[in-house]
Design an enzyme around this catalytic site. Structure first.
Site, mmCIF file in Angstrom:
data_model
loop_
_atom_site.group_PDB
_atom_site.id
_atom_site.type_symbol
_atom_site.label_atom_id
_atom_site.label_comp_id
_atom_site.label_asym_id
_atom_site.label_seq_id
_atom_site.Cartn_x
_atom_site.Cartn_y
_atom_site.Cartn_z
ATOM 1 N N CYS A 320 0.838 -1.209 0.000
ATOM 2 C CA CYS A 320 0.000 0.000 0.000
ATOM 3 C C CYS A 320 0.869 1.253 0.000
ATOM 4 C CB CYS A 320 -0.906 -0.012 1.228
ATOM 5 S SG CYS A 320 -2.069 1.371 1.267
ATOM 6 N N ARG A 419 -12.685 0.130 -4.387
ATOM 7 C CA ARG A 419 -12.110 0.159 -3.038
ATOM 8 C C ARG A 419 -11.708 1.573 -2.626
ATOM 9 N NH1 ARG A 419 -7.730 -0.704 0.450
ATOM 10 N NH2 ARG A 419 -8.231 -2.310 1.985
#
Length: 501
Positions: A320, A419
């Site tokens: 991430c 998302r």
């Protein structure tokens, strides 16, 4: 004026556990890792509708959670959340395959027709590694059963190249079979009574349904923590988004999904609140987790909207890059500690206990124990599970070392814009994840067994026999960088390096 936190946020790597008193009863065999998954009225003595036997779930990611990994993790006592960045039909089919899988009842993946040749049998054995082959009328896994052939039924140097399977197989008339619907214990009883190595399971029309193998009997003793529903099917979860949930949820529920999770990089939003309201109004028995949040306000919002569990963490995953692209996030340890306090505050006020899941930031196995001690009921992991054979990605050899592919849902490879959806265009505006590799780590069973063993032994060092007891008794200290360095091998020449996780 903006609000400023007085203290910096911290990661799990900045903390250590202080040992507690270990009594004679505090031994690994007495430790339970059972943990609740969904909200329940704890104060009223209610039991949670869904629990796990180990505090580990797999991430809602293309490169991590499909039906194969879901079965493997359910065998260990955890839950996989099958990724939602695919069509509704494909995701529902994955869930259905997990629910249709019966422990010990194996769909035959080595099948042949009676009119095929023995050399074709040899090639099939080489390709699958399975020495027992079902002979069906059409050569499929569910065709009419004609017989069984194994590598012991012929001597390859003594058969002609055009010798037929029908000449060497054990015909149906001589087989011991079980009827569809038979229990695993009944199937094993037939295997042992008739001294056979396998038991074909057939339906009323004589079609092959599945196989039960003698060798698998011992395997079931290896999985004492299997996570099963009331019908003895494996527990499975699925990820959903805040766009198509009114179409996706009913398909997943019809497929048998046990728990859902709103998958978002940031869950303190009106869209998650609306989705929770809509789903619970339409399907009141559906269990839906939400997140992710990193503070008290985020937790309280999702708790009041009806979230059945709440995920913690923004930007801490190994793939991430949300923090560096958007400047949003918080150290995972600090976020877990604050949200756990909010969970306890909510419980004291309402009597309702809402489990919290620490998602991301776990680099070493002991970080899981720290997360639990800080208040998490379970952890969600991506990189950890992506390393294993059972994950859906390719195993590659890079510069002489085996690796598995692993990419983030916010990467250009996944392009899971839902998302990161903020109600704008249906597109991924920029990357919030990377495409990468992780070191290959073999079978999931071996990895999870080692990890849970470490958790259990550490709990014993803390004088705790359960996760709630660990949370009550744990003593946790913040450490300096020098202390972290001191904790590794130092001032020596290491003879052999070991794999650390």
């Amino acid at each position: 004026m903006a609000y400023y936190y007085e203290e910096p946020s911290h990661t799990f790597a900045e903390y250590l556990l202080i040992p507690g008193y270990t009594s004679e009863d505090c031994i690994p065999d007495n430790v339970s890792l059972k943990t609740p998954v969904v909200r329940y009225n704890k104060k009223a003595g209610e039991q949670p509708a869904l629990t796990m036997n180990i505090p580990m779930v797999s991430a809602v990611m293309q490169s991590v959670s499909d039906d194969r990994l879901a079965i493997a993790l359910a065998k260990e006592g955890g839950i996989s959340f099958i990724f939602g960045s695919q069509t509704i039909e494909n995701q529902a089919a994955m869930v259905a395959r997990v629910k249709a899988y019966k422990a010990g009842f194996v769909t035959s993946d080595s099948n042949i027709r009676p009119d095929q040749t023995i050399p074709e049998v040899v090639e099939l054995i080489k390709a699958t590694g399975h020495s027992t082959i079902a002979v069906t009328s059409d050569g499929t896994a569910h065709g009419k059963l004609e017989g069984i052939i194994t590598e012991r039924d012929y001597r390859i140097n003594h058969v002609s190249p055009d010798a037929k399977v029908s000449e060497y197989m054990t015909p149906f008339s001589k087989l011991v079979t079980g009827k569809d619907g038979i229990s695993l214990s009944e199937a094993n009883e037939l295997i042992w009574t008739h001294k056979v190595n396998q038991l074909p399971i057939i339906d009323d029309k004589g079609n092959l349904v599945s196989m039960v193998f003698r060798k698998d009997f011992d395997n079931h003793q290896v999985y004492p923590n299997e996570n099963l529903d009331s019908q003895h099917r494996y527990i499975v979860g699925a990820g959903i988004n805040t766009r198509d949930y009114m179409d996706r949820v009913p398909a997943l529920l019809d497929a048998g999904v046990d728990v859902l999770c709103l998958d978002s990089s940031e869950g303190y939003s009106c869209w998650q609140g609306k989705a929770l309201h809509d789903i619970h109004e339409k399907w009141p028995n559906a269990k839906v987790g939400a997140g992710n949040v990193v503070d008290r306000e985020g937790f309280m919002y999702l708790a009041e909207q009806g979230a059945d569990f709440i995920k913690i963490g923004i930007g801490g995953g190994s793939i991430c890059i949300t923090r560096e692209t958007k400047g949003i996030g918080r150290g995972q340890a600090t976020a877990t500690i604050e949200v756990a306090k909010a969970r306890d505050e909510y419980y004291a006020k309402t009597g309702i206990y809402i489990p919290i899941c620490s998602d991301g930031g776990v680099v070493h196995d002991y970080h899981i124990t720290l997360a639990l001690a800080m208040g998490a009921d379970f952890v969600m992991q991506g990189r950890y599970f992506a390393r294993f054979d059972e994950s859906p990605t390719a195993k590659l050899n890079i510069n002489g070392s085996y690796v598995k592919e692993y990419w983030g849902e916010g990467s250009n490879r996944a392009r899971n814009w839902q998302r990161y959806d903020l109600g704008g265009k249906k597109t991924l505006s920029f990357e919030e994840g990377v495409d990468s590799y992780v070191p290959y780590a073999g079978h999931l069973h071996d990895g999870v067994a080692l990890t849970t063993s470490k958790i259990i032994h550490t709990m014993c060092n803390c004088g705790a026999l359960s996760i709630p007891e660990l949370q009550e008794k744990a003593k946790i200290t913040l450490v300096s960088q020098t202390t972290i360095s001191e904790g590794s091998a130092h001032d020596v020449t290491v003879r052999n390096t070991s794999i650390r996780s």
